[in-house]
Design a protein around this motif. Structure first.
Motif, PDB file in Angstrom:
ATOM      1  N   LEU A 126     101.644  63.566 184.452  1.00  0.00           N
ATOM      2  CA  LEU A 126     101.498  64.948 184.031  1.00  0.00           C
ATOM      3  C   LEU A 126     100.110  65.234 183.433  1.00  0.00           C
ATOM      4  CD1 LEU A 126     102.812  67.685 183.605  1.00  0.00           C
ATOM      5  CD2 LEU A 126     103.913  66.775 181.562  1.00  0.00           C
ATOM      6  N   PRO A 182     100.238  60.570 179.974  1.00  0.00           N
ATOM      7  CA  PRO A 182     100.254  59.418 180.875  1.00  0.00           C
ATOM      8  C   PRO A 182     101.656  58.818 180.927  1.00  0.00           C
ATOM      9  CG  PRO A 182      98.577  59.164 179.148  1.00  0.00           C
ATOM     10  CD  PRO A 182      99.410  60.338 178.783  1.00  0.00           C
ATOM     11  N   GLY A 183     102.027  58.342 182.087  1.00  0.00           N
ATOM     12  CA  GLY A 183     103.307  57.651 182.206  1.00  0.00           C
ATOM     13  C   GLY A 183     104.488  58.561 182.512  1.00  0.00           C
ATOM     14  N   VAL A 184     104.310  59.877 182.357  1.00  0.00           N
ATOM     15  CA  VAL A 184     105.391  60.802 182.711  1.00  0.00           C
ATOM     16  C   VAL A 184     104.987  61.490 184.012  1.00  0.00           C
ATOM     17  CG1 VAL A 184     106.628  62.894 182.049  1.00  0.00           C
ATOM     18  CG2 VAL A 184     106.072  61.185 180.317  1.00  0.00           C
TER      19      VAL A 184
END
Lengths: 252, 425
Positions: free
Chosen positions: A142, A91-93
């Motif tokens: 991702l 998460p977050g990428v």
């Protein structure tokens, strides 16, 4: 291209690989089969450089270099690609940022100029067609919330972007329905050339209908106990692994 | 024994103060509280992980406000960031510095506290709730009062900039009062610049009133020197259908204690608190937050995230009160932490007290290490280990910064966070 000699590896003191020998040449497809717990995924992990495994004996030479001496990122930069059995959700990428960082770090290692945003996007569009992956998926974080099939498709998409010399597919067929299996296999086949090689790790013969191997090896108790051509895979599909286990266990 | 110290300082301080000002009552009440309870002891529940009073007693010789510095316009310019356009309110060792401030008064009026004599002062932050508020009441000299006028949308942000340098361990007592009148909107930014590496004790109080249907955004950066001791009390009253959002980014200091309270005073209002603490060395940051739901149909959201390296320490205490009247409340709280070293410590405690019976409340906290599996995944794609770590940590931290709606300040915070993640972890 890849030369594995007498490879022993263990995890937390428990030996898993007990003397693997394998030669892979450019243009070849090798299938590694075997019952659960035979060491298939361990072999894939050791080649990619997963730190939990300790190599206790043997050597791995990849294009003239001692592969075991390299950090995981340098193995990738040299051209080894592991398609994960369980791709990690991050998460977050963002998928796109991640891939651009990866592609450009690999290019830098190889002495190439980084791709600018425009070139990178056009490259991405081209490769996306290959694995029939949706743009929307790549605008998300991702693998986050991806279905099993989408994750595997994303693995092959990453492989297409990174253009490895040696691709190791670790149980890429697990969790795929037949349509997804076809798409993923098509992708792999399109990426195949005389320059690169593929190792397909699988429990089932099904995947090998789509990705046809030149050689099939059976792994059992951490050793390759039988090698043959694609017919061996069919025989295993029909008779299971027990007859091989019996053969090996009787010989010990 | 601590009250003796305070008494002496007070005597000296009050001697030089005009005999009667509008603050006399506030100071008197502050002194009474301090004489009564003193500074909080770490044996008290509220301060049990943060022995800040002990640190202050050891290192601060004089509680009186530090003397003013010679500041230049250049120093103010250097403290600005790329893309910033707006007004600037400069504090010089805790005192409002009009000569270096840039105040347009467009849509708002700004005055020094001495001029404004607003009756709101001291009415929002309760000195009985925290002795540091009482201490500020006693010693603040001249802060600012900002009144955002009814219905006005202040386009450019107002940047409150503190310059601190208290030679020989003095105290700095900044005071800010903000009143956002009905249907107005404003964005405030706040940063503190330590001009040297010496110890100081900064004891700030900020009181905010967000009137009906008004909206206020408050973004804070705490990146003080390695010896700074900070007690920060920030209290906001939120009125009917108003919203208030605060995002705090905490990077450095010796010991920082932040008390943040949102009082949701009427129906339909919303309070949001976001915080990121990125700590290394021996920095100790304690965030005590408090949301008080008093009326129905109000929402609160809270997300605090921490990354702790070396022997740093974080404390998170999140209180949510839902009073009996506050039916249909939505209150969410989350605290997530990554510990990068065996010596780093986090103490996290959610505390929910709910008297209403038709509410949605949730809280959760997690503490873990960097996800090794994710790290390996990135490395296996050719991304170097350090960069992969930076990517993952930023992915974790970025969720907090995403709540900063003023882009140039967000970019500034991101830049600082990424620099820290790239070099120090």
């Amino acid at each position: 291209m890849l030369s594995i000699k007498n490879l022993h590896a263990s995890i937390e003191g428990t030996p898993i690989l007990r003397g693997i020998n394998l030669e892979v040449k450019p243009g070849e497809v090798h299938a590694i089969m075997g019952p659960n717990g035979s060491g298939k995924s361990t072999l894939a992990s050791v080649l990619a450089g997963r730190e939990e495994y300790e190599v206790t004996e043997g050597s791995v030479n990849f294009l003239g270099k001692d592969l075991l001496d390299l950090a995981p990122e340098d193995r990738a930069r040299e051209g080894v690609f592991l398609a994960f059995q369980y791709p990690v959700e991050i998460p977050g990428v963002s998928s796109t940022n991640f891939l651009r960082t990866a592609v450009n770090q690999v290019r830098e290692y190889r002495g190439l100029e980084p791709l600018d945003a425009v070139k990178f996007l056009s490259e991405m569009k081209e490769k996306m067609k290959l694995v029939e992956i949706d743009q929307k998926l790549l605008s998300r974080a991702l693998n986050e919330g991806f279905s099993g099939g989408e994750k595997k498709r994303n693995e092959i998409f990453q492989m297409a972007m990174l253009e490895p010399k040696l691709a190791i597919l670790d149980e890429t067929d697990s969790g795929l329905d037949i349509d997804a299996l076809r798409v993923v296999s098509n992708g792999v086949n399109k990426l195949k050339s005389n320059e690169n090689a593929t190792i397909v790790v699988t429990h089932y013969q099904r995947l090998l209908d789509y990705i046809v191997p030149d050689y099939v090896h059976v792994l059992y108790k951490g050793r390759i106990v039988k090698s043959g051509t694609k017919e061996l895979a069919l025989e295993l599909e029909e008779k299971g692994y027990d007859w091989i286990k019996e053969e090996v266990d009787a010989a010990v | 024994m601590k009250t003796i110290q305070i008494n002496k300082a007070t005597e000296q301080f009050l001697q030089v103060q005009p005999s009667h000002t509008s603050f006399s009552e506030l100071r008197k009440a502050g002194l009474e509280i301090l004489e009564h309870v003193g500074l909080p002891h770490f044996k008290e529940e509220e301060y049990k992980f943060t022995a800040i009073s002990k640190k202050i007693e050891q290192q601060i010789k004089d509680y009186r406000p530090a003397t003013s510095l010679t500041l230049t316009a250049d120093q103010v310019d250097q403290a600005l960031f790329n893309g910033f356009e707006g007004d600037i309110v400069v504090f010089n060792n805790g005192k409002f510095e009009p000569s270096l401030s840039k105040v347009s008064n467009e849509g708002y009026t700004l005055s020094s506290l001495q001029e404004s004599s607003s009756s709101l002062l001291g009415s929002i932050a309760n000195a009985e709730a925290d002795p540091f508020v009482a201490l500020n009441n006693l010693f603040f000299e001249n802060g600012v009062s900002i009144k955002v006028l009814k219905g006005s949308q202040v386009q450019k942000p107002i940047f409150i900039l503190h310059f601190n340098q208290a030679q020989g361990g003095q105290a700095i007592h900044s005071r800010v009062l903000i009143e956002v009148e009905e249907q107005a909107e404003v964005t405030l930014l706040e940063n503190t610049i330590s001009l040297d590496q010496d110890v100081y004790f900064s004891n700030t109080v900020t009181e905010v009133k967000v009137g009906s249907n008004a909206h206020a955004h408050y973004y804070r950066l705490q990146n003080e020197n390695r010896q700074a001791i900070v007690a920060n009390n920030f209290v906001t009253d939120i009125h009917r259908s108003a919203t208030f959002t605060t995002v705090a980014t905490q990077l450095s200091g010796d010991m920082l204690r932040n008390n943040l309270s949102l009082n949701l005073l009427d129906a339909g209002c919303e309070g949001n608190m976001y915080g990121l603490y990125l700590l290394n060395g021996k920095t100790h940051v304690d965030n005590h937050t408090n949301v008080d739901h008093t009326k129905p149909h109000a929402d609160s959201n809270e997300l605090y995230k921490g990354i702790l390296a070396d022997s740093s320490r974080g404390v998170f205490n999140g209180k949510i009160f839902v009073r009996q009247d506050a039916q249909k409340t939505n209150a969410f709280q989350q605290n997530n932490n990554i510990l990068l070293s065996e010596d780093a410590i986090i103490n996290t405690k959610p505390q929910l007290e709910i008297w209403a019976d038709d509410v949605k409340c949730s809280h959760g906290c997690t503490t873990g290490q960097l996800d090794e599996e994710a790290l390996f995944y990135l490395q296996a794609r050719g991304i170097g280990k350090d960069q992969a770590r930076g990517l993952l940590l930023y992915a974790f931290a970025g969720e907090v910064l995403d709540h900063i709606a003023y882009e140039p300040f967000k970019a500034y915070c991101i830049e600082m966070v990424q620099e820290r993640l790239g070099t120090q972890f």
